[in-house]
Design a protein around this motif. Structure first.
Motif, PDB file in Angstrom:
ATOM      1  N   HIS A   6       0.179   6.200   1.196  1.00  0.00           N
ATOM      2  CA  HIS A   6      -0.387   4.878   1.478  1.00  0.00           C
ATOM      3  C   HIS A   6      -1.147   4.402   0.240  1.00  0.00           C
ATOM      4  O   HIS A   6      -2.130   5.002  -0.172  1.00  0.00           O
ATOM      5  CB  HIS A   6      -1.338   4.963   2.689  1.00  0.00           C
ATOM      6  CG  HIS A   6      -2.094   3.695   2.954  1.00  0.00           C
ATOM      7  ND1 HIS A   6      -3.281   3.672   3.664  1.00  0.00           N
ATOM      8  CD2 HIS A   6      -1.840   2.399   2.613  1.00  0.00           C
ATOM      9  CE1 HIS A   6      -3.723   2.432   3.743  1.00  0.00           C
ATOM     10  NE2 HIS A   6      -2.860   1.646   3.106  1.00  0.00           N
ATOM     11  N   SER A   8      -2.445   0.522  -1.784  1.00  0.00           N
ATOM     12  CA  SER A   8      -2.754  -0.854  -1.391  1.00  0.00           C
ATOM     13  C   SER A   8      -3.368  -1.626  -2.554  1.00  0.00           C
ATOM     14  O   SER A   8      -3.869  -1.030  -3.523  1.00  0.00           O
ATOM     15  CB  SER A   8      -3.731  -0.852  -0.206  1.00  0.00           C
ATOM     16  OG  SER A   8      -3.886  -2.147   0.331  1.00  0.00           O
ATOM     17  N   VAL A  46       4.098   3.527   1.742  1.00  0.00           N
ATOM     18  CA  VAL A  46       3.554   2.413   2.519  1.00  0.00           C
ATOM     19  C   VAL A  46       2.611   1.628   1.613  1.00  0.00           C
ATOM     20  O   VAL A  46       1.705   2.208   1.002  1.00  0.00           O
ATOM     21  CB  VAL A  46       2.790   2.930   3.762  1.00  0.00           C
ATOM     22  CG1 VAL A  46       1.826   1.882   4.294  1.00  0.00           C
ATOM     23  CG2 VAL A  46       3.762   3.350   4.853  1.00  0.00           C
ATOM     24  N   SER A  48       0.070  -1.656   1.755  1.00  0.00           N
ATOM     25  CA  SER A  48      -0.545  -2.555   2.741  1.00  0.00           C
ATOM     26  C   SER A  48      -1.031  -3.875   2.150  1.00  0.00           C
ATOM     27  O   SER A  48      -2.054  -4.420   2.555  1.00  0.00           O
ATOM     28  CB  SER A  48      -1.686  -1.840   3.478  1.00  0.00           C
ATOM     29  OG  SER A  48      -2.593  -1.230   2.597  1.00  0.00           O
ATOM     30  N   ILE A 161       1.067  -1.092   9.439  1.00  0.00           N
ATOM     31  CA  ILE A 161       0.747  -1.566   8.090  1.00  0.00           C
ATOM     32  C   ILE A 161       0.281  -3.008   8.213  1.00  0.00           C
ATOM     33  O   ILE A 161       1.017  -3.853   8.752  1.00  0.00           O
ATOM     34  CB  ILE A 161       1.973  -1.515   7.152  1.00  0.00           C
ATOM     35  CG1 ILE A 161       2.738  -0.207   7.310  1.00  0.00           C
ATOM     36  CG2 ILE A 161       1.545  -1.700   5.702  1.00  0.00           C
ATOM     37  CD1 ILE A 161       4.080  -0.195   6.593  1.00  0.00           C
ATOM     38  N   ALA A 190      -2.607   1.725   8.388  1.00  0.00           N
ATOM     39  CA  ALA A 190      -2.733   1.515   6.945  1.00  0.00           C
ATOM     40  C   ALA A 190      -3.178   0.081   6.695  1.00  0.00           C
ATOM     41  O   ALA A 190      -2.365  -0.845   6.698  1.00  0.00           O
ATOM     42  CB  ALA A 190      -1.399   1.795   6.270  1.00  0.00           C
TER      43      ALA A 190
END
Length: 379
Positions: A6, A8, A46, A48, A161, A190
């Motif tokens: 994850h 971001s 992932v 976000s 997400i 997330a």
């Protein structure tokens, strides 16, 4: 068992302080995050939101992401992404991330709750995405979260997400979601938008802001010095999520110093001793000097130290400005009132412009400025 990374708020294309080297820093941190995921042999990535800093990213930013996407596809993996507020086009257009679908980049939840299923290593994971819903979309967000929560209830392992500010993390007027609106049935949530990291256990769910991979504002300097920047390595097994934070080592250090002329040099030297060159990157120093100062002398002194740090142009604060009191509460209205003191008209104008810009209402912003200037808008 399934493992994913994850990350971001990578803000590819950002050029903090209008410095070219800062744009490169954002690419460098992003590359490191991808390196970590590939080295850990995660099953998928992932992201976000706020992949790019601008909704119409530069060719350089697009190329950097294309190179990462190629590496992800060549490894047989996918990246699931949602739109952050920076990613969403201001007019009717395709989001930049959408053009990389042939490179295993899966954009979810552009207009609301959208899900897909990942199967691998004996585990099925329902992945649901909800992009940023600020402005006129905000009223629909609670219902989209209810839809997502109902879907997660029927899945043993699930990932949400989403890119929203939840109350408590920013002033109320800047938040898209209330705490009691957050789903409770996901294994891992997330979140993006908040640049400082946080992780909270909510029932069976792990709620996590991974935080940004680089600093876009001086407001992040203290938290970054304390916690660093990192990505979340998440292991999912039988519906349970375990998170391991992995620090990013290529983030350029930054230092913020509030001083007076008589002590600024000692404070700078002390800070540089504690924050030396890191991975070949000189630290960036933001210096604010209050009271009377010999600006020319300060500039000459810092110029002699340019081999030890990158000094931004110092901010010299007069006694009047340094005496501005910080408001008691955390609302922007109070900050404007404190800054403009007895000028209620300017405080009101600032508040109106802030609200319209926050809601992407350019027409209202334009009308507000014209009204203040006494100009009649032509129809």
């Amino acid at each position: 068992m399934v493992r994913f990374l994850h990350l971001s708020d990578t803000h590819l294309g950002a050029r903090q302080y209008m410095m070219e080297l800062r744009e490169e820093d954002f690419y460098d941190a992003f590359r490191e995050a991808i390196d970590i995921g590939l080295a850990e042999d995660v099953d998928f990535f992932v992201h976000s939101g706020d992949l790019f800093h601008y909704a119409d990213p530069s060719n350089r930013a697009l190329t950097e992401f294309k190179n990462a996407a190629l590496r992800i596809r060549e490894s047989g993996k996918k990246m699931y992404v949602v739109l952050g507020d920076h990613d969403r086009p201001k007019r009717i257009d395709f989001p930049a991330a959408d053009i990389f679908d042939h490179l295993n980049i899966v954009l979810l939840g552009r207009d609301g709750c959208e899900s897909t299923l990942y199967s691998g290593n004996g585990e099925e994971v329902m992945i649901c995405g909800i992009s940023n819903m600020k402005g006129f979309r905000k009223a629909r967000l609670p219902e989209e979260y209810r839809k997502a929560d109902a879907m997660a209830k029927d899945s043993l392992s699930s990932v949400l997400i989403t890119h929203q500010a939840v109350e408590g993390y920013l002033p109320p007027e800047e938040c898209e979601a209330l705490k009691n609106e957050i789903p409770v049935n996901f294994s891992y949530m997330a979140f993006g938008h908040i640049h400082d990291s946080d992780q909270v256990k909510m029932g069976r769910s792990v709620f996590a802001y991974a935080g940004s991979t680089e600093m876009t504002s001086t407001r992040e300097i203290k938290a970054c010095a304390r916690n660093g920047k990192a990505v979340n390595l998440v292991t999912l097994e039988n519906g349970n999520a375990v998170v391991k934070r992995i620090n990013l080592r290529r983030v350029r250090p930054q230092i913020e110093i509030d001083a007076r002329e008589e002590n600024y040099l000692a404070l700078v030297r002390d800070a540089l001793e504690k924050n030396p060159v890191h991975n070949g990157k000189l630290p960036i120093v933001t210096l604010k000097i209050s009271g009377k100062s010999d600006r020319l002398k300060v500039g000459e002194t810092l110029e002699k130290m340019k081999d030890t740090a990158i000094f931004r142009k110092p901010e010299f604060i007069s006694e009047d400005r340094s005496a501005i009191e910080k408001p008691d509460d955390n609302s922007m209205k109070s900050y404007f009132a404190a800054y403009f003191k007895d000028n209620a008209e300017m405080a009101s104008l600032a508040e109106k412009m802030y609200e319209s810009l926050l809601n992407d209402d350019d027409d209202r912003t334009y009308s507000t400025v014209l009204g203040y200037l006494g100009i009649t808008e032509e129809r």
